[in-house]
Design a protein around this motif. Structure first.
Motif, PDB file in Angstrom:
ATOM      1  N   ARG A  20       0.863  -1.189   0.000  1.00  0.00           N
ATOM      2  CA  ARG A  20       0.000   0.000   0.000  1.00  0.00           C
ATOM      3  C   ARG A  20       0.896   1.235   0.000  1.00  0.00           C
ATOM      4  NH1 ARG A  20      -5.321   0.156   1.013  1.00  0.00           N
ATOM      5  NH2 ARG A  20      -6.165  -1.870   0.541  1.00  0.00           N
ATOM      6  N   ASN A  24      -3.027   6.708  -3.819  1.00  0.00           N
ATOM      7  CA  ASN A  24      -4.378   6.252  -4.093  1.00  0.00           C
ATOM      8  C   ASN A  24      -4.776   5.050  -3.257  1.00  0.00           C
ATOM      9  OD1 ASN A  24      -4.508   8.213  -5.934  1.00  0.00           O
ATOM     10  ND2 ASN A  24      -4.555   6.902  -7.741  1.00  0.00           N
ATOM     11  N   ASP A  25      -3.793   4.400  -2.616  1.00  0.00           N
ATOM     12  CA  ASP A  25      -4.110   3.199  -1.865  1.00  0.00           C
ATOM     13  C   ASP A  25      -4.586   3.488  -0.457  1.00  0.00           C
ATOM     14  OD1 ASP A  25      -3.734   1.516  -3.898  1.00  0.00           O
ATOM     15  OD2 ASP A  25      -1.701   0.945  -3.382  1.00  0.00           O
ATOM     16  N   ASP A 229     -17.505   6.456  -9.205  1.00  0.00           N
ATOM     17  CA  ASP A 229     -16.676   5.332  -9.659  1.00  0.00           C
ATOM     18  C   ASP A 229     -16.307   5.453 -11.142  1.00  0.00           C
ATOM     19  OD1 ASP A 229     -16.458   4.063  -7.227  1.00  0.00           O
ATOM     20  OD2 ASP A 229     -18.130   2.683  -7.570  1.00  0.00           O
ATOM     21  N   GLU A 234     -10.272   3.786  -9.542  1.00  0.00           N
ATOM     22  CA  GLU A 234      -9.520   3.089  -8.489  1.00  0.00           C
ATOM     23  C   GLU A 234     -10.329   2.984  -7.201  1.00  0.00           C
ATOM     24  OE1 GLU A 234      -8.958   6.082  -9.634  1.00  0.00           O
ATOM     25  OE2 GLU A 234      -8.617   7.461  -7.963  1.00  0.00           O
ATOM     26  N   SER A 237     -12.179  -0.213  -7.914  1.00  0.00           N
ATOM     27  CA  SER A 237     -11.345  -1.425  -7.976  1.00  0.00           C
ATOM     28  C   SER A 237     -10.689  -1.723  -6.634  1.00  0.00           C
ATOM     29  CB  SER A 237     -10.321  -1.327  -9.103  1.00  0.00           C
ATOM     30  OG  SER A 237      -9.514  -0.195  -8.929  1.00  0.00           O
ATOM     31  N   ASP A 238     -10.408  -0.708  -5.831  1.00  0.00           N
ATOM     32  CA  ASP A 238      -9.857  -0.945  -4.485  1.00  0.00           C
ATOM     33  C   ASP A 238     -10.949  -1.300  -3.476  1.00  0.00           C
ATOM     34  OD1 ASP A 238      -7.306  -0.455  -5.381  1.00  0.00           O
ATOM     35  OD2 ASP A 238      -7.192   1.595  -4.602  1.00  0.00           O
TER      36      ASP A 238
END
Ligand SMILES: *[C@@H]1O[C@H](CO)[C@@H](O)[C@H](O)[C@H]1NC(C)=O
Ligand SMILES: *[C@@H]1O[C@H](CO)[C@@H](O)[C@H](O)[C@H]1NC(C)=O
Ligand SMILES: *[C@@H]1O[C@H](CO)[C@@H](O)[C@H](O)[C@H]1NC(C)=O
Length: 259
Positions: A20, A24-25, A229, A234, A237-238
């Motif tokens: 991570r 963006n994570d 979304d 992301e 998708s996360d």
């Protein structure tokens, strides 16, 4: 031989937990700025905000609903709500990706507010600039449609009485290089598709065609999430911002949904 080794290698490499490390994570924190069509359900208002926060945010993603009944782009700032939102961006930006959704128009358009379209546009632009300066990401939101229908063509069609505010919001987004979601168009299309009888089941009170009850909040909160979304893939998708498959399908097909 080489190929199957490669595929085994790739499979095991992909199975490792991904670090991570990128910005963006980290989970998003959504601060919702707006009027009663964003606000918490109460006797005087109710919008999409709580349905969005309660049902679409996962994996540590969070949100706070700052929707204020009766708010305009002027009163939201002069009354202190905007300063609160900006202070929260500062507070959360190191642990989260701070997003601010900005949706106004229902009260700005009233003659009594005395706010021209030019002022409304520049007020939205200033909100977007302030968020950028505070280190957050703003998402301008075109106003949720009301559920009043014109039947004069034989097919009930939503009366598009927020068209000027929709256009101004999009213009403000373009002028400031800010993301926007077109909730006005998506909600208008959906309401046209399901028709008045089903649309009225989302009314806060039977004769309140503007505000949403809990079920309406979940449906239109899901619509907001699906639009976000589309702009921020992301987040989907996360797994941070996701809409229940059954609701997403209903929204995509324009079919009635009751949570
Ligand atoms: C409306 O706003 C304009 C421009 O700010 C101002 O000149 C005018 O006096 C205001 N009208 C009312 C009725 O407050
Ligand atoms: C259009 O039809 C709906 C459903 O019958 C009704 O509730 C609504 O009042 C009508 N709109 C107008 C403007 O008459
Ligand atoms: C959201 O959750 C709160 C807290 O559980 C609850 O009081 C409220 O009714 C919920 N609202 C919606 C629209 O889901």
């Amino acid at each position: 031989m080489k190929l199957s080794f490669l595929s085994v290698f790739l499979t095991s490499a992909l199975a490792l937990p991904s670090p991570r490390s990128t910005r963006n994570d980290i989970p998003p924190f959504f601060l919702l700025a707006g009027d009663s069509t964003t606000a918490v359900q109460s006797s005087g208002g109710g919008g999409w905000g709580d349905g969005f926060i309660n049902t679409t945010l996962h994996q540590g993603a969070k949100g706070i609903n700052y929707g204020h009944n009766g708010a305009t782009t002027v009163s939201f700032r002069s009354g202190g709500d905007w300063a609160t939102v900006l202070s929260k961006v500062e507070e959360y930006k190191s642990d989260y990706r701070a997003f601010v959704t900005i949706q106004f128009g229902h009260n700005d358009q009233k003659a009594s507010a005395n706010i021209s379209i030019a002022e409304y546009t520049s007020n939205l632009e200033q909100f977007a600039e302030d968020v950028k300066n505070a280190g957050g990401t703003s998402i301008l939101v075109t106003p949720l449609s009301r559920r009043n229908y014109d039947n004069s063509t034989g097919t009930p069609l939503v009366i598009e009485n927020l068209a000027d505010q929709r256009a101004a919001t999009i213009e403000a987004a373009k002028n400031t290089d800010t993301s926007y979601i077109d909730l006005n168009k998506a909600s208008t299309d959906y309401l046209n598709s399901i028709g008045p009888a089903d649309a009225y089941t989302y009314n806060l009170a039977s004769d309140d065609y503007t505000h949403l009850n809990d079920e309406g909040s979940i449906v239109f909160g899901g619509m907001v999430a699906s639009l976000i979304d589309q702009d921020f893939a992301e987040l989907k998708s996360d797994g941070y911002v996701t809409v229940k498959a059954k609701l997403l399908t209903a929204l995509e097909k324009g079919e009635y949904y009751w949570p």
